[in-house]
Design an enzyme around this catalytic site. Sequence first.
Site, mmCIF file in Angstrom:
data_model
loop_
_atom_site.group_PDB
_atom_site.id
_atom_site.type_symbol
_atom_site.label_atom_id
_atom_site.label_comp_id
_atom_site.label_asym_id
_atom_site.label_seq_id
_atom_site.Cartn_x
_atom_site.Cartn_y
_atom_site.Cartn_z
ATOM 1 N N SER A 144 0.913 -1.404 0.027
ATOM 2 C CA SER A 144 -0.172 0.479 0.917
ATOM 3 C C SER A 144 0.665 1.072 0.142
ATOM 4 O O SER A 144 2.291 0.740 0.575
ATOM 5 C CB SER A 144 -0.791 0.165 1.022
ATOM 6 N N TYR A 159 -0.837 -1.326 10.240
ATOM 7 C CA TYR A 159 -1.181 -1.070 9.142
ATOM 8 C C TYR A 159 -0.074 -1.023 7.537
ATOM 9 O O TYR A 159 0.550 -1.381 6.898
ATOM 10 C CB TYR A 159 -2.187 -0.538 8.232
HETATM 11 P P1 NAP Z 1 -11.864 -5.296 0.244
HETATM 12 O O1 NAP Z 1 -12.969 -5.744 -0.843
HETATM 13 O O2 NAP Z 1 -12.371 -5.688 1.544
HETATM 14 O O3 NAP Z 1 -11.130 -6.943 0.190
HETATM 15 C C1 NAP Z 1 -10.679 -7.575 1.099
HETATM 16 C C2 NAP Z 1 -11.154 -9.244 1.525
HETATM 17 O O4 NAP Z 1 -10.139 -10.208 1.792
HETATM 18 C C3 NAP Z 1 -12.175 -9.014 1.609
HETATM 19 O O5 NAP Z 1 -12.972 -9.938 0.532
HETATM 20 C C4 NAP Z 1 -11.980 -9.752 2.560
HETATM 21 O O6 NAP Z 1 -13.417 -10.604 3.707
HETATM 22 C C5 NAP Z 1 -10.865 -10.196 2.529
HETATM 23 N N1 NAP Z 1 -10.173 -11.042 4.017
HETATM 24 C C6 NAP Z 1 -10.465 -10.044 5.408
HETATM 25 N N2 NAP Z 1 -9.346 -10.638 5.829
HETATM 26 C C7 NAP Z 1 -8.597 -12.472 5.206
HETATM 27 C C8 NAP Z 1 -8.576 -13.381 5.795
HETATM 28 N N3 NAP Z 1 -8.092 -13.524 7.167
HETATM 29 N N4 NAP Z 1 -8.052 -14.575 5.330
HETATM 30 C C9 NAP Z 1 -9.073 -14.739 3.355
HETATM 31 N N5 NAP Z 1 -9.425 -13.290 3.253
HETATM 32 C C10 NAP Z 1 -9.726 -12.214 3.851
HETATM 33 O O7 NAP Z 1 -10.296 -4.686 0.349
HETATM 34 P P2 NAP Z 1 -9.845 -3.894 -0.901
HETATM 35 O O8 NAP Z 1 -9.606 -2.374 -0.877
HETATM 36 O O9 NAP Z 1 -10.280 -4.638 -2.359
HETATM 37 O O10 NAP Z 1 -8.594 -4.699 -0.063
HETATM 38 C C11 NAP Z 1 -7.503 -5.838 -1.307
HETATM 39 C C12 NAP Z 1 -6.142 -5.354 -0.618
HETATM 40 O O11 NAP Z 1 -5.722 -4.103 -1.257
HETATM 41 C C13 NAP Z 1 -6.104 -5.116 0.748
HETATM 42 O O12 NAP Z 1 -4.604 -6.092 1.815
HETATM 43 C C14 NAP Z 1 -6.199 -4.010 1.263
HETATM 44 O O13 NAP Z 1 -4.854 -3.194 2.465
HETATM 45 C C15 NAP Z 1 -5.072 -3.236 0.150
HETATM 46 N N6 NAP Z 1 -5.604 -1.872 -0.223
HETATM 47 C C16 NAP Z 1 -6.553 -1.369 -0.387
HETATM 48 C C17 NAP Z 1 -5.856 -0.039 -1.065
HETATM 49 C C18 NAP Z 1 -7.465 0.727 -0.990
HETATM 50 O O14 NAP Z 1 -7.188 2.064 -0.992
HETATM 51 N N7 NAP Z 1 -8.719 0.418 -1.062
HETATM 52 C C19 NAP Z 1 -4.840 0.846 -1.225
HETATM 53 C C20 NAP Z 1 -3.770 -0.181 -1.327
HETATM 54 C C21 NAP Z 1 -3.413 -1.184 -0.482
HETATM 55 P P3 NAP Z 1 -13.952 -9.546 4.505
HETATM 56 O O15 NAP Z 1 -14.627 -9.227 2.934
HETATM 57 O O16 NAP Z 1 -15.192 -11.391 4.790
HETATM 58 O O17 NAP Z 1 -13.729 -9.218 5.534
#
Ligand code: NAP
Length: 253
Positions: A144, A159
């Site tokens: 990130s 984080y």
């Molecule tokens: P998201 O929609 O919440 O997707 C994350 C997914 O991971 C969800 O389906 C969640 O399931 C699942 N998850 C959570 N804990 C888990 C575990 N212990 N084992 C397996 N799966 C698990 O968020 P996103 O924004 O798409 O994020 C995806 C990745 O990108 C993350 O690693 C996040 O840190 C990173 N990221 C996001 C951003 C942003 O701005 N969105 C920026 C930088 C990095 P549940 O929904 O059931 O909890």
Amino acid sequence: MLLQGKTAVISGAASKRGIGRATAELFVEHGARVAILDIDGHAAEEAAAELPKVPHGDHVGIRCDVADRDSCISAADVVAKAFGRIDSLINNAGITQPIKTLDISEADWNRIISVNMTGILFLSQAFIPNMRDNGGGSIACISSVSAQRGGGIFGGPHYSAAKAGVLGLAKAMAREFGPAGIRVNSVTPGLIQTDITGGKLTPEMRADIIKGIPLDRLGDARDVANIYLFLASDLSAYVTGAVIDVNGGMLIH
Ligand code: NAP
């Protein structure tokens, strides 16, 4: 069709508006058979069933808690039995917790580190033997912008620490497994509109953030999925140990 006949495993890919789900859809558009791993097994199965079919077999959805080594090993067994060879692993699962340093409890620290960083080690350990035995593969690891600039709006200092740790882990694995034909790279998104972020921004916060983004908009899930696609495909055949920013220019200075 950059992934015609290939297989891919994507963690954290059940959430409807998430980066992982957008990645699964994009990979299938490019011909891949995918395994969706998520902590919510029912949602993972549903997500896999909703994807368009590909000729080389059904997609699968499996419950996997990336922070639990046994859960990663059993998911890898199920995928190996279904797919045989695994061409790419997208280590995408992650969680956030907006909190200040002095308020982080030991349990908070352990939870954020274990899902965001240790989970990438466990899932990579579970899938690397298959890739190594089949002549190689590609692993993408989610970090990130919080790792690079020290904090963000949604993730706390733990984080940032976890996401920074991912960068070192991915580079170390890239060195170790390059000779086995396994490439390992990291992706550092800026602010992407998903369930983690989307609903939580007020119009004022959004306008303020966009002021600092030269491309003048927040990212969407497809912006990151496109980078995962590049890393999973042969277009990145000579790319390993790299960190790819997807942030609209947020860090230009
Ligand atoms: P998201 O929609 O919440 O997707 C994350 C997914 O991971 C969800 O389906 C969640 O399931 C699942 N998850 C959570 N804990 C888990 C575990 N212990 N084992 C397996 N799966 C698990 O968020 P996103 O924004 O798409 O994020 C995806 C990745 O990108 C993350 O690693 C996040 O840190 C990173 N990221 C996001 C951003 C942003 O701005 N969105 C920026 C930088 C990095 P549940 O929904 O059931 O909890």
